[in-house]
Design an enzyme around this catalytic site. Structure first.
Site, PDB file in Angstrom:
ATOM      1  N   LYS A   1     -14.631  22.588 -40.524  1.00 64.57           N
ATOM      2  CA  LYS A   1     -13.821  22.024 -39.431  1.00 64.57           C
ATOM      3  C   LYS A   1     -12.378  21.868 -39.900  1.00 64.57           C
ATOM      4  O   LYS A   1     -12.152  21.427 -41.036  1.00 64.57           O
ATOM      5  CB  LYS A   1     -14.429  20.684 -38.986  1.00 64.57           C
ATOM      6  CG  LYS A   1     -13.804  20.097 -37.727  1.00 64.57           C
ATOM      7  CD  LYS A   1     -14.552  18.845 -37.265  1.00 64.57           C
ATOM      8  CE  LYS A   1     -13.919  18.221 -36.028  1.00 64.57           C
ATOM      9  NZ  LYS A   1     -14.653  17.017 -35.550  1.00 64.57           N
TER      10      LYS A   1
ATOM     11  N   SER B   1     -15.761  16.772 -30.636  1.00 65.13           N
ATOM     12  CA  SER B   1     -14.650  17.590 -31.062  1.00 65.13           C
ATOM     13  C   SER B   1     -15.050  18.737 -31.995  1.00 65.13           C
ATOM     14  O   SER B   1     -14.283  19.680 -32.155  1.00 65.13           O
ATOM     15  CB  SER B   1     -13.615  16.730 -31.789  1.00 65.13           C
ATOM     16  OG  SER B   1     -14.123  16.219 -33.003  1.00 65.13           O
TER      17      SER B   1
ATOM     18  N   SER C   1     -18.483  13.200 -32.073  1.00 66.68           N
ATOM     19  CA  SER C   1     -17.940  14.547 -32.241  1.00 66.68           C
ATOM     20  C   SER C   1     -18.855  15.548 -32.951  1.00 66.68           C
ATOM     21  O   SER C   1     -18.587  16.747 -32.904  1.00 66.68           O
ATOM     22  CB  SER C   1     -16.606  14.485 -32.982  1.00 66.68           C
ATOM     23  OG  SER C   1     -15.583  14.086 -32.114  1.00 66.68           O
TER      24      SER C   1
END
Lengths: 461, 61
Positions: free
Chosen positions: A80, A155, A179
């Site tokens: 990420k 997210s 997320s």
């Protein structure tokens, strides 16, 4: 011939170890898929073709010399883009950090690379890990591979979409108010929000520091256990890191859930989309068939979650971004700027009340866990949505409906495992979450493994 | 309940620029927060709870 893009790390490990599969072949295969599909799916912000191939070559040379170091050796991983990577641009999905190049790796990146993992690229995320749909006006909206008209959730949507599309074998995520779990639900993969402090957040862009956690995302529970084994552990560089023993998460995974008592708070049955409700009812029956005891449990304090979660998440994020909001306001997209500005209007009494409510919620959980081993609920109350042209409003609506389901685990610091629950009437994935006591990841993974054995994505609303 | 002028003034006092088009969104978020605050009334002894604040190990050595 099996398509290696959709094998799990647990399946690929023995092939790599026995030299039936080369890390270079595997990495090239995934990079080719990224070249083919990612202009549409936007799961990566920065694919790392050259360095991934270099790492794959080193892995191959070591394995050929007989220096196989473990089950992550030669496994391609998506990272990420809010995890710091030394010498590699790390944007956090934000225009503010479009040219930021860290001088060090996040602790977890070091750990995964030291275990032989290959960093395939930096993955897309909802800006600053503070939104829930997967839109990103700066790096492109990530698309749900099940149907590209739909959002992947956020997210960590770049990671979960890459797993669903066979563009990574494993992916890292972060979870402040859902997320990891929300996009895992929307993309039909597995994600683990870890106990607060179990996995170091040193070198990960903070969103709201008292809620932030890091964790693994994968296409199987075994792979989550494998990743967690390498990600977890004390880190002196992280002031909230837990100095607790890290068990062998991969051992006893097949223990099953016979005799496990699962509590079902009525709170998690409110305002469910019909498909979510129908799949969840079926899931409870299946869990009972597997030998679990499913019982109702009352946690009235859960009603405090929305106030506490919103106030703390928006307030802490706003404090962190206050200076940048003053000087670089136009570098934020409207949804995230509005969320943070709303947080700036939170006053101190409200914030402290939210932290009092949070302690009350923790006590409610502690009381409930005297009577049950795990809690269960849908991961989120909605099914994946088609991207709307009114994306700002849509993100705020998705946060409003989903945060009450996901944030309780962040507020209480407890671990929560998101697993696929089935497909909705549009053939898109829906998920549910098991929640455990702090540091009960091993039990959660055992329960998740038992659930996974039912092949949940064959269930239909 | 907040109104638009309260939002504008509150942000202005903190030196926080905003777009006028942000105001309805901020109002919506603040409205969710304010409504959810009603849940506190079911817990009249909340002041008995110590707020969770971070006192990390560096401060205790």
């Amino acid at each position: 011939m099996t398509d290696i893009s959709f094998l799990t790390a647990t399946e690929l490990g023995p092939l790599l170890k026995s030299r039936q599969l080369s890390p270079i072949e595997l990495t090239k295969h995934l990079l080719n898929r990224i070249n083919t599909f990612d202009s549409m799916l936007r799961t990566y912000i920065t694919p790392l073709h050259d360095s991934a191939l270099k790492q794959a070559k080193e892995a191959e040379e070591n394995i050929m010399r007989g220096n196989y170091i473990g089950p992550l050796h030669g496994i391609p991983i998506g990272v990420k883009d809010n995890y710091y990577t030394k010498g590699i641009r790390t944007t956090a999905g934000s225009k503010l950090f479009i040219n930021f190049i860290p001088k060090e790796n996040a602790t977890t990146v070091d750990k995964l690379l030291n275990a032989g993992g290959i960093m395939l690229g930096k993955q897309n995320l909802h800006e600053l890990a503070a939104g829930s749909t997967g839109t990103n006006p700066f790096f492109g909206n990530t698309r749900n591979p099940w149907n590209i008209q739909y959002m992947p959730g956020g997210s960590s949507g770049g990671g979960t979409a890459s797993l669903a599309a066979g563009l990574a074998i494993l992916a890292t995520g972060s979870d402040t108010f859902g997320s990891i779990r929300l996009p895992a639900s929307m993309c039909g993969v597995y994600g683990l929000k870890t106990t607060y402090g179990l996995v170091s957040t040193h070198g990960i862009f903070p969103t709201a520091m008292s809620l932030d956690t890091a964790g693994p995302m994968a296409r199987s529970v075994s792979d989550l256990a494998l990743m967690l084994h390498y990600m977890a552990g004390f880190d002196a560089n992280d002031p909230v890191s837990l100095d607790a023993p890290v068990p062998n998460y991969m051992a006893d995974l097949n223990k099953g859930i016979k005799g496990i008592k699962i509590g079902l708070p009525a709170y998690f049955l409110q305002d469910l989309a019909p498909d979510v409700e129908s799949l969840f009812k079926g899931a409870m029956e299946t869990l009972q068939y597997l030998g679990a005891e499913v019982v109702d449990v009352e946690i009235p304090e859960l009603t405090l979650s929305t106030f506490s979660g919103y106030t703390i998440a928006a307030g802490e994020a706003s404090a962190l971004h206050h200076k940048w909001l003053q000087t670089h306001s136009s570098d934020y997209s409207a949804d995230i700027r509005s969320f943070f500005l709303a947080g700036a209007l939170t006053d101190t009494p409200q914030y402290l009340q939210a932290q009092q409510a949070r302690r009350k919620l923790v006590k409610g959980f502690q009381e409930a866990f005297k009577h049950v081993d795990l809690l269960l609920g849908p991961t989120i109350p909605i099914t994946p949505q088609i991207y709307s042209e009114q994306w700002v409003k849509q993100n705020l609506e998705v946060i409003r409906s989903c945060l009450p389901f996901t944030v309780p685990a962040n507020l209480t610091g407890t671990p929560s495992l998101a697993v696929p629950m089935g497909l909705d009437s549009e053939n898109l994935p829906v998920g549910m979450q098991f929640i455990g006591t702090p540091l009960s990841e091993k039990l959660l993974l055992q329960a998740g493994k038992a659930w996974e054995s039912t092949m949940p994505l064959r269930f239909r609303a | 309940m907040d109104d638009a002028n309260f939002i504008r003034q509150g942000l202005h006092l903190q030196g926080l620029p905003f777009c006028e088009t942000d105001i309805p969104y901020i109002l919506q978020i603040r409205c969710t927060m304010t409504l959810s605050q009603n849940a506190l009334s079911a817990f009249p002894y909340l002041n008995m709870e110590t707020p969770i604040t971070i006192v990390d190990k560096e401060l205790l050595t």
